[in-house]
Design a protein around this motif. Structure first.
Motif, short mmCIF file in Angstrom:
data_model
loop_
_atom_site.label_atom_id
_atom_site.label_comp_id
_atom_site.label_asym_id
_atom_site.label_seq_id
_atom_site.Cartn_x
_atom_site.Cartn_y
_atom_site.Cartn_z
N SER A 171 0.83 -1.21 0.00
CA SER A 171 0.00 0.00 0.00
C SER A 171 0.86 1.25 0.00
N LEU A 202 -4.31 -7.41 -2.12
CA LEU A 202 -3.99 -5.98 -2.11
C LEU A 202 -2.63 -5.72 -2.76
N ASP A 225 -11.55 0.25 2.77
CA ASP A 225 -10.69 -0.60 1.94
C ASP A 225 -11.49 -1.24 0.80
#
Length: 646
Positions: free
Chosen positions: A167, A216, A313
């Motif tokens: 991230s 992710l 998210d």
């Protein structure tokens, strides 16, 4: 003192009376269509003209089921072309994608078919810190040169998730041109790949190879590819992208419900869009994603984990995925667009007057800038969900006063992330000033929030609600899980009023109850909040009702806690039955309580230390006001008033 009144009874509270009436008009139902009028508000609820309203009728008292998932197929019938179902089945059975997409050609060379322009933004300050040579997560700095990427090495929870999910690529992309940031991105990625080669069978216990983290990470690699594919890592990273996508093909199907499953399927779908011969993978991923989205949320759009960060998210993942569709000039399935629109109103319901979120389910007060940037990136224009059903967080906006009330059961085990025993807790803000809060921050423990207090921040006592004998209304277990406790939560919301003409005063009344103390103490906790429409008065009643006809004998200690916002100054009254509350912005409120509990038992108002955690993970020393005393096992009623004085 003239106040709104509740119930068929009147409770004498010294300087104020409480009684009940009903509004002459019922709240209007949701208007669908261009003729719907936009409600004009200020602050975080303000919206451009033409946005749809998001209001509905009052709910009668009924149990809330926290595990009821949304069946998207009931809302949007999936459209499949002839042969697509067969392609999905064959791909699921292990037939290679290139064989199904182009059976008479050799596999295409590994490459990305398009560059994704992601509308989501990272944290610029964190990106600048990376360029300066260190990670900055939840206030903790970690020099890049000291990182040990070896599998099994443990970091602070926030840093570990940031590192393995990549991230931080969004943070880096936010702070400068690609050319200025690429060398930093390649340095960190090279170290990660050396320790976590994608072709090596991952450890089941490694966070790096958790389905959510892997999903992710793959999404970050695909959406921020220009930072990584311009140098010598190109071939190695393309191999890692393909291998991670193949691993998720197998693992996403067997992962548990929740954000992890959604992230896994979204990454599979994105890889199908951006990698050559990806049509079979895309079809396979879309089917799995739509099913996973239905298992993530309830009918009102609120996530079944009831976690604000997970809600954000999920919106971010879908926004990035839709950007992948745009990059290859393909329309996304309608179900994905509809789901993103459903996810936004419940998130907005948790915004206070300062635009930041409340402290719920272990999260800090996520900043207004973060929330606004995400909503802008999503492109969804809507209003907060004021009267949820399964999301559970009731929201009342009266003038400048905002009240958030947890009137839903705790999340079920398979949806819980950092579960907290917060049932019937509330938060209160006056404009940008937070008056009553919850401690929050349990999910951020291990950074500036000491790890050893993380468990305590999940307790009922860390929330602004009633606590019996210092016991949790729901058992708080290790690893963010919850045990037995509040199973049945009932809630009723309605408008009330008294008087007529210019003397008429109206407000909103919410009654909720939970059975979290029924097994241990034989008592049901009921909480009634009545908020005047001018926002200047909140009447609260905490009632203990025997769970069975034959009540238990004896007494039990109780405490009604009001954790106060950062910088709020308190002064106890001389009679010990009230306190003044002064916010940093100079707004003055007063808390008053009843002098005696039913049965003649004395109660007292005391002041104690507390803690409040902001969205960056910084803990702030604050205070709390506590109404405490002894309650009969046969039941009791404790009334209090919060009134704005100036």
């Amino acid at each position: 003192m003239d106040t709104l009144f509740s119930g068929q009874k009147t409770a004498s509270l010294g300087e104020f009376d409480v009684a009940e009436g009903r509004m002459d008009e019922e709240p209007s139902a949701l208007k669908l269509g261009p003729e719907a009028e936009a409600l004009r508000l200020e602050g975080p609820d303000a919206l451009e003209e033409g946005a749809p309203a998001c209001e509905g009728p009052a709910f009668p008292a009924e149990p809330i089921d926290s595990s009821r998932a949304l069946a998207l197929s009931d809302v949007i019938a999936p459209r499949a072309k002839p042969g697509e179902a067969l392609i999905r089945l064959a791909y699921r059975m292990g037939v290679p994608g290139h064989t199904l997409a182009a059976p008479f050609r050799r596999p295409s060379a590994k490459r990305l078919l398009a560059t994704v322009a992601s509308p989501t933004t990272g944290n610029r300050a964190s990106g600048i810190a990376l360029r300066a040579g260190h990670f900055q997560v939840h206030g903790v700095k970690q020099p890049i040169g000291t990182l040990d990427f070896t599998a099994g090495t443990r970091f602070a929870p926030g840093l570990e998730r940031t590192l393995h999910s990549f991230s931080w690529l969004a943070d880096l992309a936010e702070c400068g041109p690609v050319g200025d940031c690429a060398s930093v991105a390649e340095r960190i990625t090279r170290g990660w790949l050396d320790a976590h080669e994608a072709r090596v069978k991952p450890s089941a216990k490694s966070l790096a190879w958790d389905v959510e983290t892997s999903g992710l990470r793959l999404m970050a690699w695909l959406t921020h590819a220009p930072l990584l594919l311009g140098g010598e890592l190109r071939s190695r990273l393309l191999d890692a992208i393909e291998d991670t996508a193949g691993w998720l093909d197998r693992k996403a199907l067997r992962s548990g419900a929740g954000l992890g499953q959604v992230a896994g399927w979204a990454a599979v779908t994105a890889a199908g869009l951006l990698l050559p011969d990806g049509r079979p993978r895309r079809l396979y991923g879309e089917a799995g994603l739509i099913k996973a989205l239905g298992e993530l949320v309830a009918e009102d759009g609120g996530g079944l984990g009831r976690c604000p960060q997970a809600q954000m998210d999920a919106i971010g993942v879908l926004t990035d995925l839709i950007a992948c569709y745009d990059a290859v000039d393909r329309d996304p399935p309608e179900a994905i667009l509809v789901m993103r629109e459903l996810l936004v109103p419940p998130l907005l319901a948790l915004r206070h007057g300062d635009g930041a979120l409340g402290n719920w389910q272990g999260q800090g007060a996520i900043s207004a800038d973060q929330v606004s940037a995400l909503i802008a990136a999503s492109g969804v224009r809507t209003r907060p969900l004021n009267e949820p059903k399964h999301w559970g967080y009731q929201r009342i906006r009266a003038a400048q006063t905002t009240v958030q009330f947890d009137a839903g059961p705790p999340p079920r085990a398979r949806h819980t992330r950092c579960g907290c025993a917060s049932t019937l807790a509330f938060e209160l803000s006056d404009g940008a000033s937070r008056l009553v809060v919850n401690c929050g921050g349990a999910a951020l423990a291990g950074g500036l929030v000491p790890a050893h207090i993380g468990q305590g921040l999940r307790a009922t006592a860390a929330h602004s609600t009633l606590v019996l004998d210092d016991a949790n209304s729901t058992a708080v277990l290790l690893h963010g899980k919850l045990g037995r406790g509040a199973e049945t939560v009932e809630v009723e919301r309605r408008g009330i009023g008294r008087g007529s003409g210019s003397q008429r005063r109206e407000g909103t009344r919410i009654e909720a109850s939970h059975d979290g103390y029924a097994a241990r103490f034989g008592l049901i906790h009921e909480r009634i909040l009545t908020i005047a429409n001018d926002g200047n008065e909140i009447v609260g009643e905490d009632i203990l009702v025997p769970a069975s006809r034959k009540g238990k004998r004896g007494k039990v200690g109780f405490a009604i806690r009001f954790h106060l916002g950062k910088g709020v100054e308190t002064h106890l009254s001389d009679d010990g039955l009230g306190a003044s509350l002064l916010t940093p912005e100079g707004k003055l409120w007063q808390l008053r309580l009843r002098s005696e509990a039913p049965g003649g038992e004395e109660i007292r108002l005391t002041r104690d230390d507390s803690i409040w955690v902001d969205g960056e993970g910084y803990p702030h020393a604050t205070e709390q006001l506590v109404i405490e005393g002894l309650a009969s096992r046969g039941g009791g009623q404790f009334s209090w008033l919060l009134k704005k004085m100036g």
